[in-house]
Design an enzyme around this catalytic site. Structure first.
Site, PDB file in Angstrom:
ATOM      1  CE1 TYR A 163      -3.914   2.262   0.615  1.00 34.82           C
ATOM      2  CE2 TYR A 163      -2.585   3.192   2.389  1.00 34.82           C
ATOM      3  CZ  TYR A 163      -3.690   3.250   1.557  1.00 34.82           C
ATOM      4  OH  TYR A 163      -4.582   4.295   1.670  1.00 34.82           O
ATOM      5  CB  THR A 198     -14.544   6.317   4.441  1.00 34.53           C
ATOM      6  OG1 THR A 198     -13.568   5.276   4.469  1.00 34.53           O
ATOM      7  CG2 THR A 198     -13.883   7.668   4.268  1.00 34.53           C
TER       8      THR A 198
HETATM    9  N1  LIG Z   1     -10.339   6.753   4.645  1.00 33.14           N
HETATM   10  C1  LIG Z   1      -9.069   7.003   4.960  1.00 33.14           C
HETATM   11  O1  LIG Z   1      -8.726   7.163   6.135  1.00 33.14           O
HETATM   12  C2  LIG Z   1      -8.026   7.136   3.888  1.00 33.14           C
HETATM   13  C3  LIG Z   1      -6.768   7.625   4.247  1.00 33.14           C
HETATM   14  C4  LIG Z   1      -5.792   7.772   3.273  1.00 33.14           C
HETATM   15  C5  LIG Z   1      -6.056   7.426   1.963  1.00 33.14           C
HETATM   16  N2  LIG Z   1      -7.296   6.955   1.638  1.00 33.14           N
HETATM   17  C6  LIG Z   1      -7.517   6.582   0.238  1.00 33.14           C
HETATM   18  O2  LIG Z   1      -8.698   7.196  -0.268  1.00 33.14           O
HETATM   19  C7  LIG Z   1      -9.272   6.353  -1.273  1.00 33.14           C
HETATM   20  C8  LIG Z   1     -10.752   6.155  -0.977  1.00 33.14           C
HETATM   21  O3  LIG Z   1     -10.888   5.686   0.323  1.00 33.14           O
HETATM   22  P1  LIG Z   1     -12.299   5.605   1.076  1.00 33.14           P
HETATM   23  O4  LIG Z   1     -11.970   5.664   2.518  1.00 33.14           O
HETATM   24  O5  LIG Z   1     -13.254   6.548   0.474  1.00 33.14           O
HETATM   25  O6  LIG Z   1     -12.700   4.081   0.733  1.00 33.14           O
HETATM   26  P2  LIG Z   1     -14.140   3.416   0.466  1.00 33.14           P
HETATM   27  O7  LIG Z   1     -13.912   1.950   0.662  1.00 33.14           O
HETATM   28  O8  LIG Z   1     -15.198   4.105   1.240  1.00 33.14           O
HETATM   29  O9  LIG Z   1     -14.391   3.703  -1.087  1.00 33.14           O
HETATM   30  C9  LIG Z   1     -13.586   3.140  -2.101  1.00 33.14           C
HETATM   31  C10 LIG Z   1     -14.469   2.915  -3.324  1.00 33.14           C
HETATM   32  O10 LIG Z   1     -13.619   2.444  -4.379  1.00 33.14           O
HETATM   33  C11 LIG Z   1     -14.313   1.424  -5.069  1.00 33.14           C
HETATM   34  N3  LIG Z   1     -13.355   0.538  -5.749  1.00 33.14           N
HETATM   35  C12 LIG Z   1     -12.564  -0.419  -5.193  1.00 33.14           C
HETATM   36  N4  LIG Z   1     -11.844  -1.017  -6.129  1.00 33.14           N
HETATM   37  C13 LIG Z   1     -12.156  -0.420  -7.311  1.00 33.14           C
HETATM   38  C14 LIG Z   1     -11.735  -0.623  -8.655  1.00 33.14           C
HETATM   39  N5  LIG Z   1     -10.834  -1.575  -8.980  1.00 33.14           N
HETATM   40  N6  LIG Z   1     -12.260   0.165  -9.624  1.00 33.14           N
HETATM   41  C15 LIG Z   1     -13.188   1.124  -9.318  1.00 33.14           C
HETATM   42  N7  LIG Z   1     -13.640   1.343  -8.064  1.00 33.14           N
HETATM   43  C16 LIG Z   1     -13.122   0.576  -7.073  1.00 33.14           C
HETATM   44  C17 LIG Z   1     -15.129   0.702  -3.991  1.00 33.14           C
HETATM   45  O11 LIG Z   1     -16.227  -0.009  -4.567  1.00 33.14           O
HETATM   46  C18 LIG Z   1     -15.562   1.860  -3.097  1.00 33.14           C
HETATM   47  O12 LIG Z   1     -16.823   2.367  -3.477  1.00 33.14           O
HETATM   48  C19 LIG Z   1      -8.434   5.085  -1.295  1.00 33.14           C
HETATM   49  O13 LIG Z   1      -7.496   5.167  -2.331  1.00 33.14           O
HETATM   50  C20 LIG Z   1      -7.733   5.097   0.050  1.00 33.14           C
HETATM   51  O14 LIG Z   1      -6.511   4.407   0.011  1.00 33.14           O
HETATM   52  C21 LIG Z   1      -8.284   6.790   2.554  1.00 33.14           C
END
Ligand SMILES: NC(=O)c1ccc[n+]([C@@H]2O[C@H](COP(=O)([O-])OP(=O)(O)OC[C@H]3O[C@@H](n4cnc5c(N)ncnc54)[C@H](O)[C@@H]3O)[C@@H](O)[C@H]2O)c1
Length: 256
Positions: A163, A198
Site C-alpha cells: 500500500y 469512511t
Molecule cells: N479513509 C481514509 O482514512 C483514507 C486515508 C488515506 C487514503 N485513503 C484513500 O482514499 C481512497 C478512498 O478511500 P475511502 O476511505 O473513500 O474508501 P471506500 O472503501 O469508502 O471507497 C472506495 C471505493 O472504491 C471502489 N473501488 C474499489 N476497487 C475499485 C476498482 N478496482 N475500480 C473502481 N472502483 C473501485 C469501492 O467499490 C468503493 O466504493 C483510497 O485510495 C484510500 O486508500 C483513505
C-alpha cells in the site's frame, strides 16, 4: 475553474470520499459521472441526485475498456473538466517477512500496485487525453485531475509495504504528470489524507473515532469525508495549484 456546463468524473464515486466529492461537484454545477465497482451503491447515489446531474457507470480501474467507457459517459454529457481518482483497493496488512520466516507474496504486492498506482495512472492519462480535446477556458486551462495518495505514501506503517509503495508512486507521479500535461492546459494534483472515517473502516463511526481519533494531534478526531471533498473543490477552483501533493491530516504523522 467554473464547472457550470462541464462534466466531472469521480472514480470510486460510491465510496466515502467519492460520495462526498460527487455531492460537492454537483453543487458546483457539474454533471457528474459516478464510476465505481459497487453497482448498488453507485446507482443508488445517482438515483438520489437525479439523472439530470448524476450518472452511474460500473467501472473497474484495472480495465482499459472500463475506464474508457466511464470517460466517454462524461464527455457525452459535457466537456470533462474535473476528474477525481479516489477508488479503493486491496489492503493485505502483512509484514514483508512473517513469523515463520516466509517472504510476502510478490504477486499480491503487484496486485495492490496495479489497482492503486497503475489504476490511477490509467484514469489520469485517459482523462487528460479527453480534456486535451476541450476548448480552453479564458484562463487557458482545459481541466484538472486530482488523485488520492495517503500519508502512508510518506510514512508507511508496519505491514503496508504494498500500500505505501503504491501510494508513494501516486505521489511521485504527480509532478511528472503535471509537467507532461502542461502543454494541454491540464493540471494534476494529489491529496494525501490522514485517517478519515469512511465505510472502508467496516465499523460504526463512534467505534472508529474512539480507536483512531485520540492519536490525531488537532483536531483530535478522524477527518470527515466532506473535508476531503472540500479540499478537492478548492483545488478545482484554484488554477495555481499544480504538480504537488497536499497532506490533509490534522498534523498526524504515522510512526511505527
Ligand atoms: N479513509 C481514509 O482514512 C483514507 C486515508 C488515506 C487514503 N485513503 C484513500 O482514499 C481512497 C478512498 O478511500 P475511502 O476511505 O473513500 O474508501 P471506500 O472503501 O469508502 O471507497 C472506495 C471505493 O472504491 C471502489 N473501488 C474499489 N476497487 C475499485 C476498482 N478496482 N475500480 C473502481 N472502483 C473501485 C469501492 O467499490 C468503493 O466504493 C483510497 O485510495 C484510500 O486508500 C483513505
Amino acid at each position: 475553474m467554473d464547472l457550470n456546463g462541464a462534466s466531472a468524473l469521480v472514480v470510486g464515486g460510491a465510496g466515502g470520499f467519492g460520495e462526498a466529492t460527487v455531492r460537492r461537484l454537483v453543487t458546483a454545477g457539474a454533471k457528474v459521472v459516478i464510476a465505481d465497482m459497487a453497482v448498488d451503491k453507485g446507482q443508488k447515489l445517482a438515483d438520489e441526485l437525479g439523472s439530470d446531474v448524476a450518472t452511474f457507470v460500473a467501472t473497474d480501474v484495472t480495465s482499459d475498456e472500463s475506464v474508457d467507457a466511464a470517460i466517454k459517459a462524461a464527455t457525452d454529457l459535457a466537456p470533462l473538466r474535473a476528474t477525481v481518482v479516489v477508488h479503493g483497493g486491496p489492503a493485505a496488512g502483512k509484514r514483508m517477512v512473517n513469523r515463520k520466516g516466509e517472504a510476502y507474496s510478490a504477486a499480491i504486492f503487484a496486485r495492490t500496485v496495479d489497482v492503486f498506482l497503475t489504476g490511477t495512472f490509467r484514469v489520469t492519462s485517459k482523462a487528460a487525453a479527453a480534456m486535451s480535446q476541450n476548448e480552453p477556458l479564458d484562463s487557458g486551462q482545459r481541466g484538472v485531475v486530482i488523485t488520492t495518495a495517503s500519508i502512508a505514501g510518506f510514512e508507511g506503517q508496519v505491514g503496508q509495504s504494498d500500500y505505501s509503495a503504491a501510494k508513494g508512486g501516486v505521489i511521485g507521479l504527480t509532478l511528472t504528470a503535471a509537467r507532461d500535461l502542461a502543454p494541454s492546459g491540464v493540471r494534476v494534483m494529489c491529496i494525501a489524507p490522514g485517517t478519515f472515517f469512511t465505510p472502508a473502516y467496516g465499523m460504526e463511526e463512534e467505534e472508529a473515532q474512539a480507536k483512531w481519533g485520540p492519536g490525531v494531534p488537532n483536531p483530535k478526531r478522524m477527518g470527515h469525508a466532506d473535508e476531503y471533498a472540500n479540499l478537492a473543490l478548492q483545488i478545482v477552483d484554484n488554477d495555481y495549484l499544480n504538480g504537488t501533493t497536499i497532506r490533509i491530516d490534522a498534523a498526524l504523522r504515522f510512526n511505527i
